[in-house]
Scaffold this motif. Structure first.
Motif, short mmCIF file in Angstrom:
data_model
loop_
_atom_site.label_atom_id
_atom_site.label_comp_id
_atom_site.label_asym_id
_atom_site.label_seq_id
_atom_site.Cartn_x
_atom_site.Cartn_y
_atom_site.Cartn_z
N ASP A 216 -6.48 -0.96 3.44
CA ASP A 216 -6.77 0.22 2.22
C ASP A 216 -5.55 1.20 2.61
N ARG B 30 -2.44 -0.26 1.43
CA ARG B 30 -2.57 -0.33 0.01
C ARG B 30 -1.91 1.13 -0.78
N ALA C 298 1.60 1.66 -0.20
CA ALA C 298 2.28 0.89 -1.12
C ALA C 298 2.42 1.76 -2.57
N PHE D 178 2.59 -4.50 -2.05
CA PHE D 178 1.48 -4.56 -2.67
C PHE D 178 1.23 -5.99 -3.05
N LEU E 230 -0.22 -7.61 0.20
CA LEU E 230 -1.99 -7.07 0.42
C LEU E 230 -2.69 -7.76 -0.45
N ALA E 231 -1.87 -8.11 -1.83
CA ALA E 231 -2.97 -9.01 -2.85
C ALA E 231 -3.11 -10.36 -2.31
N TYR F 267 1.77 -9.44 -11.45
CA TYR F 267 0.55 -9.32 -10.53
C TYR F 267 -0.56 -10.31 -10.95
N GLY G 53 -6.28 3.42 -1.59
CA GLY G 53 -6.18 2.10 -1.51
C GLY G 53 -6.93 1.33 -1.81
N SER G 54 -8.40 1.94 -2.02
CA SER G 54 -9.58 1.27 -2.54
C SER G 54 -9.41 1.20 -4.06
N THR H 196 -6.33 0.99 -6.31
CA THR H 196 -5.07 1.16 -6.68
C THR H 196 -4.75 0.76 -8.12
N TYR I 136 -2.77 3.44 -10.34
CA TYR I 136 -1.54 2.64 -10.90
C TYR I 136 -1.46 2.93 -12.40
#
Length: 457
Positions: A75, A78, A81, A116, A119-120, A175, A379-380, A382, A386
């Motif tokens: 996290d 993330r 990022a 990103f 991490l995805a 994504y 990060g938990s 995003t 975003y």
């Protein structure tokens, strides 16, 4: 390779020995282990060399790196990022006073988005079996779950293009398409995933080069919902080959992340390896590019490829990246490693930076996880943050006051998620996507594996 020696006890060559005696040199002596088969009267002695006998919980900071059973460093990475993409979108790319790219652009452009994507891939693997892999009886349901999740993110991303009309390029549709392309790779072993990532990193840039040269469709960088029906091939071609985050090369980042997710991410040795090997990969990509451009004819090949190209154009492209695309007058343009050039060397550079930052985040969370809690909270969630970032850029005049806009967003990203997590486990959009995708696959029954009465080794 393990070798079965006997079913009798061997003499002990080390441990508590009489005075004046020393352990014999060489491999460790055989020791008793359980083979995993019931009914053995005695344990089978296996001669093996153990590289690391420490349990994960015995390593430095092992407990601190976890929060509610979740590895905090994922996290945190993330969150980094997200902040990197916010900074790149908000601040300018070029410093006119110094006549060079801004520091933020040099550090984060392309690299934050690549992180990103990596991490995805990690998240996809961890949510579909992790190190153990995806069980055969669960593959159908898991693949459908991921496909539905991708479709929901696609709808959110394209909907944002219509409702918010962000002044920057939206990564969410790309994504989502990456998630769809990940479906066939869910049961693939990590070595094969790394191999496929290498193939994509080499073949993808060539495909994009020739597609850009032909330009067989209308490029739609911010497609609206109606475009999905009216111009589906144009939209798909843009997402695959000529968009800001073209899937035909960015799939390499996702596959690397999926392979990393199959590894023991809680082990300090692996975390250090990610930091070290990621740094080496980034340096290798940058060095090879510079070697080709400056010493093996790349610069001259680009300069004389077509009349409009000047030394100033090439020098700025090498530092800032293309505006908007790499030219297609010579294959030498594929030797560049600047941001968003999507060449093999640029993929190595950005991918290496992403892996190194991920490893560094995992290691740092062993020492000071509490200081990084705001980043981990951001990060938990995003996806929600975003979208909020895109909406902020639409309504706030950030081009007139870029630093003020950046400070407002950073403060919001580091404060709001911490308060939200006091009451909720997931962000609002994350909850919607998770709930809808779970309800969609709920009617599908999972066939339980038959009990054979034997233990698995």
């Amino acid at each position: 390779m393990r070798e079965q020696v006997s079913k009798t006890r061997l003499p002990v060559h080390e441990g508590d020995l009489p005075a004046g005696m020393h352990p014999e040199p060489g491999d460790s002596a055989g020791r008793e282990v359980w083979t995993g088969h019931s009914g053995d009267d005695e344990a089978v002695i296996i001669r093996t060399t153990v590289l690391d006998t420490r349990a994960p919980e015995e390593e430095y900071g092992a407990v601190r790196q976890l929060r509610n059973g979740r590895i905090t460093g994922i996290d945190v990475a993330r969150g980094l990022a997200l902040l990197g993409m916010i900074a790149v979108h908000t601040l300018g790319s070029w410093n006119d006073l110094l006549d060079r790219p801004t520091v933020v652009w040099t550090v984060a452009a392309g690299n934050a988005a690549a992180l990103f994507a990596v991490l995805a891939g990690v998240g996809i693997t961890l949510s579909t079996g992790g190190r153990a892999g995806l069980a055969r009886e669960r593959r159908r349901r898991t693949r459908l779950h991921l496909a539905v999740r991708a479709l929901l993110i696609l709808l959110i991303g394209v909907g944002a293009n219509s409702l918010i009309d962000p002044p920057v390029f939206n990564i969410l549709p790309y994504y989502a398409l990456l998630f769809l392309l990940a479906v066939p790779f869910l049961a693939v072993r990590k070595r094969v995933l790394f191999l496929w990532a290498g193939v994509v990193a080499v073949v993808g840039p060539l495909l994009q080069y020739y597609v850009r040269a032909a330009e067989p469709y209308e490029r739609l960088l911010s497609p609206q919902p109606v475009d999905l029906v009216a111009q589906p091939l144009d939209v798909l071609g843009t997402w695959l080959f000529t968009g800001t985050y073209p899937v035909s090369t960015w799939l390499a980042f996702l596959l690397v992340g999926m392979a990393i997710g199959r590894m023991p991410l809680d082990r300090i040795r692996l975390q250090g390896g990610l930091l070290g090997y990621g740094t080496l990969l980034a340096l290798l990509g940058w060095t090879l590019s510079r070697l080709l451009v400056l010493y093996l004819g790349g610069y001259e090949g680009m300069l004389y490829s077509e009349e409009p190209v000047t030394q100033q154009f090439i020098d700025r492209l090498l530092r800032e990246g293309p505006d908007p695309d790499l030219p297609t007058s010579s294959l030498w343009w594929l030797s560049v490693a600047a941001p968003h050039t999507n060449t093999t060397f640029a993929l190595m550079l950005s991918g290496g930076v992403a892996v190194a930052v991920f490893g560094g985040a995992l290691l740092t969370c062993r020492a000071v996880p509490r200081l990084l809690h705001p980043l981990a909270a951001a990060g938990s969630m995003t996806l929600t943050l975003y979208l909020a970032h895109l909406a902020f850029l639409h309504f706030y005049p950030f081009e007139d006051r870029p630093w003020t806009a950046l400070l407002i967003q950073v403060a919001a990203v580091l404060v709001i998620p911490v308060l939200w997590r006091l009451f909720f486990r997931r962000g609002p959009l994350e909850w919607v996507v998770s709930t809808l995708s779970r309800l969609t696959v709920a009617p599908i029954k999972v066939r339980e594996p038959e009990d054979t009465g034997r233990h698995r080794s």
